[in-house]
Design an enzyme around this catalytic site. Structure first.
Site, PDB file in Angstrom:
ATOM      1  N   SER A 127       0.834  -1.203   0.000  1.00 29.95           N
ATOM      2  CA  SER A 127       0.000   0.000   0.000  1.00 29.95           C
ATOM      3  C   SER A 127       0.865   1.247   0.000  1.00 29.95           C
ATOM      4  O   SER A 127       1.983   1.253   0.548  1.00 29.95           O
ATOM      5  CB  SER A 127      -0.854  -0.020   1.270  1.00 29.95           C
ATOM      6  OG  SER A 127      -1.407   1.240   1.526  1.00 29.95           O
ATOM      7  N   ALA A 128       0.312   2.318  -0.542  1.00 31.61           N
ATOM      8  CA  ALA A 128       0.983   3.620  -0.500  1.00 31.61           C
ATOM      9  C   ALA A 128       1.151   4.098   0.939  1.00 31.61           C
ATOM     10  O   ALA A 128       1.911   5.031   1.191  1.00 31.61           O
ATOM     11  CB  ALA A 128       0.178   4.630  -1.298  1.00 31.61           C
ATOM     12  N   THR A 129       0.464   3.447   1.854  1.00 29.59           N
ATOM     13  CA  THR A 129       0.599   3.815   3.264  1.00 29.59           C
ATOM     14  C   THR A 129       2.049   3.677   3.732  1.00 29.59           C
ATOM     15  O   THR A 129       2.453   4.342   4.688  1.00 29.59           O
ATOM     16  CB  THR A 129      -0.359   2.965   4.142  1.00 29.59           C
ATOM     17  OG1 THR A 129      -0.411   3.527   5.445  1.00 29.59           O
ATOM     18  CG2 THR A 129       0.061   1.528   4.252  1.00 29.59           C
ATOM     19  N   TYR A 152      -1.591  -1.393  11.100  1.00 30.11           N
ATOM     20  CA  TYR A 152      -1.913  -1.869   9.752  1.00 30.11           C
ATOM     21  C   TYR A 152      -0.791  -1.500   8.777  1.00 30.11           C
ATOM     22  O   TYR A 152      -0.275  -2.344   8.045  1.00 30.11           O
ATOM     23  CB  TYR A 152      -3.246  -1.273   9.283  1.00 30.11           C
ATOM     24  CG  TYR A 152      -3.438  -1.334   7.791  1.00 30.11           C
ATOM     25  CD1 TYR A 152      -3.838  -2.513   7.168  1.00 30.11           C
ATOM     26  CD2 TYR A 152      -3.181  -0.216   6.987  1.00 30.11           C
ATOM     27  CE1 TYR A 152      -3.982  -2.568   5.796  1.00 30.11           C
ATOM     28  CE2 TYR A 152      -3.337  -0.268   5.625  1.00 30.11           C
ATOM     29  CZ  TYR A 152      -3.728  -1.440   5.021  1.00 30.11           C
ATOM     30  OH  TYR A 152      -3.859  -1.485   3.662  1.00 30.11           O
ATOM     31  N   LYS A 156       2.172  -3.772   6.548  1.00 37.80           N
ATOM     32  CA  LYS A 156       2.503  -3.693   5.112  1.00 37.80           C
ATOM     33  C   LYS A 156       4.017  -3.556   4.937  1.00 37.80           C
ATOM     34  O   LYS A 156       4.632  -4.222   4.098  1.00 37.80           O
ATOM     35  CB  LYS A 156       1.774  -2.518   4.454  1.00 37.80           C
ATOM     36  CG  LYS A 156       0.258  -2.713   4.321  1.00 37.80           C
ATOM     37  CD  LYS A 156      -0.092  -3.861   3.387  1.00 37.80           C
ATOM     38  CE  LYS A 156      -1.566  -4.155   3.319  1.00 37.80           C
ATOM     39  NZ  LYS A 156      -1.895  -5.460   2.735  1.00 37.80           N
ATOM     40  N   PHE A 181      -2.407   2.727  -4.570  1.00 39.78           N
ATOM     41  CA  PHE A 181      -2.848   4.022  -4.067  1.00 39.78           C
ATOM     42  C   PHE A 181      -4.309   3.839  -3.621  1.00 39.78           C
ATOM     43  O   PHE A 181      -4.581   2.934  -2.854  1.00 39.78           O
ATOM     44  CB  PHE A 181      -2.507   5.123  -5.082  1.00 39.78           C
ATOM     45  CG  PHE A 181      -1.016   5.399  -4.970  1.00 39.78           C
ATOM     46  CD1 PHE A 181      -0.082   4.457  -5.400  1.00 39.78           C
ATOM     47  CD2 PHE A 181      -0.557   6.510  -4.286  1.00 39.78           C
ATOM     48  CE1 PHE A 181       1.280   4.639  -5.179  1.00 39.78           C
ATOM     49  CE2 PHE A 181       0.811   6.696  -4.068  1.00 39.78           C
ATOM     50  CZ  PHE A 181       1.726   5.763  -4.512  1.00 39.78           C
ATOM     51  N   ASN A 201     -15.062   3.210   6.235  1.00 40.41           N
ATOM     52  CA  ASN A 201     -13.970   4.137   6.567  1.00 40.41           C
ATOM     53  C   ASN A 201     -13.553   4.924   5.346  1.00 40.41           C
ATOM     54  O   ASN A 201     -13.082   6.045   5.458  1.00 40.41           O
ATOM     55  CB  ASN A 201     -12.732   3.347   7.033  1.00 40.41           C
ATOM     56  CG  ASN A 201     -12.975   2.652   8.347  1.00 40.41           C
ATOM     57  OD1 ASN A 201     -13.435   3.279   9.297  1.00 40.41           O
ATOM     58  ND2 ASN A 201     -12.682   1.362   8.400  1.00 40.41           N
ATOM     59  N   PRO A 299      -7.649  12.398  12.286  1.00 38.80           N
ATOM     60  CA  PRO A 299      -6.269  12.165  12.743  1.00 38.80           C
ATOM     61  C   PRO A 299      -5.573  11.106  11.887  1.00 38.80           C
ATOM     62  O   PRO A 299      -6.190  10.101  11.531  1.00 38.80           O
ATOM     63  CB  PRO A 299      -6.438  11.653  14.183  1.00 38.80           C
ATOM     64  CG  PRO A 299      -7.814  12.052  14.592  1.00 38.80           C
ATOM     65  CD  PRO A 299      -8.642  12.146  13.360  1.00 38.80           C
ATOM     66  N   GLY A 300      -4.331  11.349  11.566  1.00 40.13           N
ATOM     67  CA  GLY A 300      -3.556  10.356  10.835  1.00 40.13           C
ATOM     68  C   GLY A 300      -3.588  10.523   9.320  1.00 40.13           C
ATOM     69  O   GLY A 300      -2.820   9.885   8.615  1.00 40.13           O
TER      70      GLY A 300
HETATM   71  N1  UFG Z   1     -12.513  11.121   3.684  1.00 39.39           N
HETATM   72  C1  UFG Z   1     -13.519  12.017   4.021  1.00 39.39           C
HETATM   73  N2  UFG Z   1     -14.660  11.512   4.538  1.00 39.39           N
HETATM   74  C2  UFG Z   1     -14.861  10.187   4.739  1.00 39.39           C
HETATM   75  C3  UFG Z   1     -13.836   9.271   4.399  1.00 39.39           C
HETATM   76  C4  UFG Z   1     -12.666   9.786   3.869  1.00 39.39           C
HETATM   77  O1  UFG Z   1     -13.367  13.228   3.854  1.00 39.39           O
HETATM   78  O2  UFG Z   1     -15.924   9.818   5.233  1.00 39.39           O
HETATM   79  C5  UFG Z   1     -11.261  11.648   3.088  1.00 39.39           C
HETATM   80  C6  UFG Z   1     -10.037  11.343   3.923  1.00 39.39           C
HETATM   81  O3  UFG Z   1      -9.854  12.331   4.897  1.00 39.39           O
HETATM   82  C7  UFG Z   1      -8.948  11.326   2.855  1.00 39.39           C
HETATM   83  C8  UFG Z   1      -9.666  10.837   1.599  1.00 39.39           C
HETATM   84  O4  UFG Z   1     -11.058  11.020   1.864  1.00 39.39           O
HETATM   85  O5  UFG Z   1      -8.507  12.622   2.621  1.00 39.39           O
HETATM   86  C9  UFG Z   1      -9.427   9.378   1.299  1.00 39.39           C
HETATM   87  O6  UFG Z   1      -9.729   8.621   2.468  1.00 39.39           O
HETATM   88  P1  UFG Z   1      -9.840   7.026   2.432  1.00 39.39           P
HETATM   89  O7  UFG Z   1     -10.146   6.586   3.820  1.00 39.39           O
HETATM   90  O8  UFG Z   1     -10.753   6.604   1.357  1.00 39.39           O
HETATM   91  O9  UFG Z   1      -8.400   6.602   1.990  1.00 39.39           O
HETATM   92  P2  UFG Z   1      -7.000   6.891   2.702  1.00 39.39           P
HETATM   93  O10 UFG Z   1      -6.175   7.640   1.729  1.00 39.39           O
HETATM   94  O11 UFG Z   1      -7.125   7.436   4.060  1.00 39.39           O
HETATM   95  O12 UFG Z   1      -6.591   5.390   2.917  1.00 39.39           O
HETATM   96  C10 UFG Z   1      -5.573   4.858   2.260  1.00 39.39           C
HETATM   97  C11 UFG Z   1      -5.816   3.349   2.062  1.00 39.39           C
HETATM   98  C12 UFG Z   1      -5.498   2.590   3.300  1.00 39.39           C
HETATM   99  C13 UFG Z   1      -4.226   3.090   3.944  1.00 39.39           C
HETATM  100  C14 UFG Z   1      -4.353   4.540   4.248  1.00 39.39           C
HETATM  101  C15 UFG Z   1      -3.172   5.066   5.008  1.00 39.39           C
HETATM  102  O13 UFG Z   1      -7.131   3.067   1.662  1.00 39.39           O
HETATM  103  O14 UFG Z   1      -5.346   1.231   2.968  1.00 39.39           O
HETATM  104  O15 UFG Z   1      -4.463   5.197   3.017  1.00 39.39           O
HETATM  105  O16 UFG Z   1      -3.514   6.203   5.714  1.00 39.39           O
HETATM  106  F1  UFG Z   1      -3.916   2.442   5.052  1.00 39.39           F
END
Ligand code: UFG
Length: 341
Positions: A127-129, A152, A156, A181, A201, A299-300
């Site tokens: 993952s890009a994480t 998590y 990875k 990504f 999520n 957060p995060g």
């Molecule tokens: N977001 C919202 N509202 C929501 C859900 C997400 O505004 O209800 C925003 C988040 O803040 C983020 C963007 O949408 O800016 C994308 O969020 P996602 O949760 O869809 O994806 P992430 O980029 O956070 O998650 C990804 C991968 C994970 C990984 C993570 C690391 O899906 O597998 O990055 O932080 F672990």
């Protein structure tokens, strides 16, 4: 004779789409899943899409070494693609032992049992994480990994290292890590897609569930980031495009075309899209209005990350092709399919 690929976690979101693409490319596939975060919906969808009723499905947990060994002895496996893992970032913070135990043990078992059975090719879904909050964007595979911000994410990174070290130690073993990504969307048939349990999520399932009326309102987390519109930037990649990258990677392994025995590829589009842009595109392409509001930062979350996919483009001969609009239309079609509409 066609080569056989084991897809661990093959009933899940990414695994089911990869299974379709592998079968359409002429591979035999064995799907294995414990259904801890999936059900038969996507497996059945895969059979419908491919017209293949006979795709072997083994219900098992890869943390069970004996079951893993049995799987490798029941089927001659040429390559394994390992998806089976827990994937909720927040839950991993609350239950780290569950995550380390499951995600590491299952991967170690795959390597161990595969090796004993003579399977020489392992593809790991990373993952890009692993890049954390990068100092520069876009990120290439040479961009340094940052300390993981969740158990998590740490699993990875650790699994990447386990694969690298195993390839180094065990002659003949080859490994590829694909760093995804943000995979979104669904198969154009709307027969397979993402099946989040409980409150999603991730952004796109939350958007589609809000649009269908399952959720009241989407919260956009943060409008004060140092980005053009104040919302986070991500590299959203169509799930079918992402699935196809696996076929190219498996082919590269099985054809003996790898330049190193362990290779890493970013799987992204190279195109940054903000949360607000994504929401607006979803409304426009599907001709609807979404109920959303701005909320505090989550957060995060990293501010901005997107891929430089040049290496995958050049070495795998793969490129993301679908537009964000096509992908968002497919996500909506899948949500409607689930709702029986
Ligand atoms: N977001 C919202 N509202 C929501 C859900 C997400 O505004 O209800 C925003 C988040 O803040 C983020 C963007 O949408 O800016 C994308 O969020 P996602 O949760 O869809 O994806 P992430 O980029 O956070 O998650 C990804 C991968 C994970 C990984 C993570 C690391 O899906 O597998 O990055 O932080 F672990």
């Amino acid at each position: 004779m066609s080569k056989r690929v084991l897809v661990s976690g093959g009933a899940g979101f990414i695994g089911s789409h990869v299974t379709v693409e592998l079968i359409e490319a002429g591979y035999d596939v064995v799907v294995a899943d414990d259904f801890s975060n999936s059900d038969r919906t996507c497996y059945d969808g895969v059979r419908k899409i491919t017209g293949r009723e006979d795709i072997p499905l083994v219900e098992m947990d890869f943390c069970d070494l004996e079951a893993t060994r049995k799987l490798f002895s029941d089927y001659a496996i040429d390559a394994v693609i390992h998806f089976a893992a827990f994937k909720a970032v927040g839950e991993s913070v609350a239950e780290p032992v569950k995550y380390y135990s499951n995600n590491l043990t299952s991967f170690l078992n795959v390597i161990q049992a595969g090796r004993a059975a003579g399977c020489k090719n392992i593809l790991f879904s990373s993952s890009a994480t692993v890049y954390g909050e990068p100092d520069t964007v876009p990120v290439t595979e040479k961009t340094p990994r940052k300390p993981a911000t969740s158990p998590y994410g740490n699993t990875k990174q650790m699994c990447e290292d386990i694969l690298r070290d195993s390839v180094l130690a065990y002659k003949g073993l080859r490994g590829i890590a694909l760093r995804y990504f943000n995979p979104i969307g669904a198969h154009p048939s709307a027969l397979i897609g993402e099946l989040p349990r409980g409150v999603p999520n991730n952004l796109v399932p939350f958007i589609t569930q809000t649009a269908i009326g399952k959720r009241e309102c989407l919260s956009i987390f943060g409008d004060d980031y140092p980005t053009p519109d104040g919302t986070c930037l991500r590299d959203y990649i169509d799930i079918v495009d992402l699935a196809k990258a696996h076929v190219y990677a498996v082919r590269r392994m099985l054809d003996g075309r790898m330049e190193e025995d362990y290779e890493i590829f970013n799987v992204g589009t190279g195109r940054p899209v903000s949360v607000l842009e994504l929401v607006n595109a979803f409304e426009k392409v599907n001709n609807l209005k979404l109920n959303y509001k701005f909320a505090p930062r989550r957060p995060g979350d990293v501010t901005a990350i997107w891929a430089d996919p040049t290496l995958a483009n050049e070495k795998l001969g793969w490129k993301a092709e679908r537009t964000v609009e096509q992908t968002l239309a497919s996500a909506w079609a899948w949500e409607k399919h689930l709702a029986g509409k």
